[in-house]
Design an enzyme around this catalytic site. Structure first.
Site, PDB file in Angstrom:
ATOM      1  N   THR A 143       3.583  -5.857  -4.384  1.00 45.91           N
ATOM      2  CA  THR A 143       2.815  -6.777  -5.209  1.00 45.91           C
ATOM      3  C   THR A 143       3.176  -8.230  -4.909  1.00 45.91           C
ATOM      4  OG1 THR A 143       2.672  -7.549  -7.503  1.00 45.91           O
ATOM      5  CG2 THR A 143       4.615  -6.320  -6.956  1.00 45.91           C
ATOM      6  N   ASP A 144       2.265  -9.158  -5.241  1.00 49.36           N
ATOM      7  CA  ASP A 144       2.587 -10.589  -5.096  1.00 49.36           C
ATOM      8  C   ASP A 144       3.565 -11.045  -6.181  1.00 49.36           C
ATOM      9  OD1 ASP A 144       0.836 -10.511  -7.280  1.00 49.36           O
ATOM     10  OD2 ASP A 144      -0.457 -12.131  -6.566  1.00 49.36           O
ATOM     11  N   GLU A 145       3.792 -10.181  -7.195  1.00 44.73           N
ATOM     12  CA  GLU A 145       4.678 -10.595  -8.289  1.00 44.73           C
ATOM     13  C   GLU A 145       6.127 -10.757  -7.835  1.00 44.73           C
ATOM     14  OE1 GLU A 145       4.001  -8.863 -12.122  1.00 44.73           O
ATOM     15  OE2 GLU A 145       1.952  -8.305 -11.617  1.00 44.73           O
TER      16      GLU A 145
ATOM     17  N   TYR B  30       9.678  -5.207 -13.882  1.00 44.94           N
ATOM     18  CA  TYR B  30       8.749  -4.592 -12.920  1.00 44.94           C
ATOM     19  C   TYR B  30       8.840  -5.279 -11.563  1.00 44.94           C
ATOM     20  CZ  TYR B  30       4.370  -3.997 -10.333  1.00 44.94           C
ATOM     21  OH  TYR B  30       3.453  -3.788  -9.337  1.00 44.94           O
TER      22      TYR B  30
ATOM     23  N   LYS C  59      10.199  -3.937  -7.868  1.00 46.64           N
ATOM     24  CA  LYS C  59       9.368  -3.891  -6.655  1.00 46.64           C
ATOM     25  C   LYS C  59      10.020  -4.729  -5.543  1.00 46.64           C
ATOM     26  CE  LYS C  59       5.883  -2.231  -5.971  1.00 46.64           C
ATOM     27  NZ  LYS C  59       5.470  -0.862  -5.528  1.00 46.64           N
TER      28      LYS C  59
HETATM   29  P1  NAD Z   1      -0.674   3.193 -11.385  1.00 45.99           P
HETATM   30  O1  NAD Z   1       0.338   2.995 -12.460  1.00 45.99           O
HETATM   31  O2  NAD Z   1      -2.117   3.253 -11.742  1.00 45.99           O
HETATM   32  O3  NAD Z   1      -0.348   4.542 -10.582  1.00 45.99           O
HETATM   33  C1  NAD Z   1       0.936   4.914 -10.208  1.00 45.99           C
HETATM   34  C2  NAD Z   1       0.905   6.360  -9.752  1.00 45.99           C
HETATM   35  O4  NAD Z   1       2.240   6.722  -9.340  1.00 45.99           O
HETATM   36  C3  NAD Z   1       0.494   7.342 -10.846  1.00 45.99           C
HETATM   37  O5  NAD Z   1      -0.435   8.284 -10.349  1.00 45.99           O
HETATM   38  C4  NAD Z   1       1.810   8.021 -11.219  1.00 45.99           C
HETATM   39  O6  NAD Z   1       1.635   9.361 -11.688  1.00 45.99           O
HETATM   40  C5  NAD Z   1       2.568   7.970  -9.908  1.00 45.99           C
HETATM   41  N1  NAD Z   1       4.033   8.016 -10.100  1.00 45.99           N
HETATM   42  C6  NAD Z   1       4.762   7.268 -10.950  1.00 45.99           C
HETATM   43  N2  NAD Z   1       6.067   7.613 -10.858  1.00 45.99           N
HETATM   44  C7  NAD Z   1       6.146   8.574  -9.902  1.00 45.99           C
HETATM   45  C8  NAD Z   1       7.230   9.290  -9.334  1.00 45.99           C
HETATM   46  N3  NAD Z   1       8.479   9.125  -9.748  1.00 45.99           N
HETATM   47  N4  NAD Z   1       6.958  10.183  -8.350  1.00 45.99           N
HETATM   48  C9  NAD Z   1       5.679  10.395  -7.932  1.00 45.99           C
HETATM   49  N5  NAD Z   1       4.618   9.744  -8.446  1.00 45.99           N
HETATM   50  C10 NAD Z   1       4.850   8.834  -9.414  1.00 45.99           C
HETATM   51  O7  NAD Z   1      -0.379   2.035 -10.326  1.00 45.99           O
HETATM   52  P2  NAD Z   1      -1.411   1.226  -9.409  1.00 45.99           P
HETATM   53  O8  NAD Z   1      -1.940   0.090 -10.170  1.00 45.99           O
HETATM   54  O9  NAD Z   1      -2.325   2.181  -8.755  1.00 45.99           O
HETATM   55  O10 NAD Z   1      -0.403   0.625  -8.328  1.00 45.99           O
HETATM   56  C11 NAD Z   1      -0.066   1.363  -7.153  1.00 45.99           C
HETATM   57  C12 NAD Z   1       0.929   0.557  -6.333  1.00 45.99           C
HETATM   58  O11 NAD Z   1       0.361  -0.693  -5.984  1.00 45.99           O
HETATM   59  C13 NAD Z   1       2.216   0.258  -7.083  1.00 45.99           C
HETATM   60  O12 NAD Z   1       3.282   0.404  -6.187  1.00 45.99           O
HETATM   61  C14 NAD Z   1       2.059  -1.195  -7.525  1.00 45.99           C
HETATM   62  O13 NAD Z   1       3.312  -1.823  -7.606  1.00 45.99           O
HETATM   63  C15 NAD Z   1       1.218  -1.759  -6.405  1.00 45.99           C
HETATM   64  N6  NAD Z   1       0.341  -2.893  -6.773  1.00 45.99           N
HETATM   65  C16 NAD Z   1      -0.470  -2.819  -7.869  1.00 45.99           C
HETATM   66  C17 NAD Z   1      -1.318  -3.901  -8.173  1.00 45.99           C
HETATM   67  C18 NAD Z   1      -2.281  -3.836  -9.339  1.00 45.99           C
HETATM   68  O14 NAD Z   1      -2.937  -4.834  -9.632  1.00 45.99           O
HETATM   69  N7  NAD Z   1      -2.448  -2.720 -10.026  1.00 45.99           N
HETATM   70  C19 NAD Z   1      -1.308  -5.032  -7.369  1.00 45.99           C
HETATM   71  C20 NAD Z   1      -0.473  -5.061  -6.258  1.00 45.99           C
HETATM   72  C21 NAD Z   1       0.337  -3.988  -5.969  1.00 45.99           C
END
Ligand code: NAD
Length: 357
Positions: A133-135, A166, A170
């Site tokens: 993430t950009d965070e 969080y 990350k």
């Molecule tokens: P989300 O919370 O919607 O989904 C996370 C998924 O990971 C879920 O399906 C969950 O069941 C699974 N999970 C959690 N813990 C687990 C574990 N211990 N073992 C196996 N599976 C596990 O998250 P998202 O928004 O889809 O984000 C996905 C990735 O992208 C993350 O790594 C997040 O940091 C990154 N990201 C998200 C955003 C955003 O805006 N949502 C932006 C940039 C980066």
């Protein structure tokens, strides 16, 4: 190619899997623990494909991760599994440390053992793509404090300065991934993306929360002054960028991904209200439901991405503007209210999280 996607039942992971099954000939193994944020229903349109398989596994469980790698023999891993909600990390950081740091370490080390068993050509072609993430970069100057803020954007060289449990977890996982490349030669790629929005977003996040509350006539709680700025990217544009990076990215490199859509939170909420007014007109404007609530502790003021590296080197650019993407998103929620009900399943009532009171 056979891709192992961790966190494939989540918001972005499911978009990645839908993209791969619909647009490529690749096979996908979805490794997901199915926490509150994971929903297999988000994959209903692809789960019948012969090129899709699901493994309910926790990335912290080394024996199970080893088994999945040995059984499916992936050519690349796209690692998205994480605890992802800043507010939840304020209320309960432990799971963020466990999944995002210990889980990423477990997956990296299991991957290294597996990678070492591969024949030379497969070993060279293998990729471990860490989705971040950009965070991790902290926050940028805000227009209320400084002029010409558009000159200040996150680049791949911006030093890490995470603010929340969080983003700190990350950032830690990003460091581990780089160390596994430098020390063990694991062929890694890292991407750092801005805020995503779109279909199948769990209703705790700003955009779905506001849409669902508005439709039920509930208050629309905006943190602090609502002037925090995020750089919004439509989730399907992110999925396309991730596939480009895992297939064409240069080993060891980091790519920032963003949508060139800097918006204040209050602007986002007002836009949602106006689109709802058009699609589901009601007598009192949806904007009248907006209230301000205590700000999130440690709330970052502004994020904005310089995405020129991925644009210039890999030829990726977002297809959606904020205006087109947000309209599609609102329409999707209106058409899928039953999905929203089912994923909340009684354990989450869209209550305030992360106020640290
Ligand atoms: P989300 O919370 O919607 O989904 C996370 C998924 O990971 C879920 O399906 C969950 O069941 C699974 N999970 C959690 N813990 C687990 C574990 N211990 N073992 C196996 N599976 C596990 O998250 P998202 O928004 O889809 O984000 C996905 C990735 O992208 C993350 O790594 C997040 O940091 C990154 N990201 C998200 C955003 C955003 O805006 N949502 C932006 C940039 C980066």
């Amino acid at each position: 190619m056979k891709l192992l996607v961790t966190g494939g039942a989540g918001f972005i992971g499911s978009a990645v899997i839908r993209h791969i099954i619909h647009n490529t000939k690749d096979e996908v193994i979805n490794l997901d623990k199915l926490t509150y944020a994971g929903n297999l229903e988000s994959l209903a349109e692809v789960s019948d494909s012969e090129r899709y398989a699901f493994e309910q596994v926790d990335i912290c469980n080394r024996a199970e991760v080893d088994r999945v790698l040995a059984q499916h023999k992936p050519d690349a891993i796209m690692h998205l599994a994480a605890e992802s909600h800043v507010d939840r990390s304020i209320d309960g950081p432990a799971e963020f440390i466990e999944t995002n740091i210990v889980g990423t370490y477990t997956l990296l080390d299991a991957t290294r053992s597996y990678w070492n068993t591969l024949p030379e050509a497969k070993k060279t072609a293998f990729r471990f793509h860490h989705i971040s993430t950009d965070e991790v970069y902290g926050d940028l100057p805000h227009p209320s404090e400084k002029t010409n803020v558009e000159e200040h954007l996150f680049t791949e060289q911006t030093p890490y300065a995470p603010s929340s449990p969080y983003s700190a977890s990350k950032a830690s996982s990003d460091h581990l991934v780089r160390a596994w490349h430098r020390t063990y030669g694991l062929p890694v790629l890292i991407t750092n993306c801005s805020n995503n929005y779109g279909p199948y977003h769990f209703p705790e996040k700003l955009i779905p929360l506001m849409i669902l509350n508005a439709l039920e006539g509930k208050p629309l709680p905006v943190y602090g002054k609502g002037d925090q700025i995020r750089d919004w990217l439509f989730v399907e544009d992110h999925a396309r960028a991730l596939y480009k990076v895992v297939t064409e990215g240069k080993v060891g490199e980091t790519y920032n991904i963003g949508g060139h859509n800097e918006k204040q939170n209050i602007e986002v909420v007002n836009t949602l209200c106006d689109i709802l007014q058009e699609l589901r007109p009601q007598e009192n404007s949806y904007r009248s439901l907006v209230i301000t609530v205590t700000d999130r502790p440690g709330h970052d003021r502004r994020y904005a991405i310089d995405a020129s590296k991925i644009e210039n080197e890999l030829g990726w650019a977002p297809e959606e503007t904020f205006e087109t993407g947000i309209r599609k998103t609102v329409q999707w929620y209106l058409d899928n209210l039953d999905w929203c009900q089912r994923v909340q399943d009684g354990s989450y009532q869209r209550e305030r999280l992360g106020a640290a009171e």
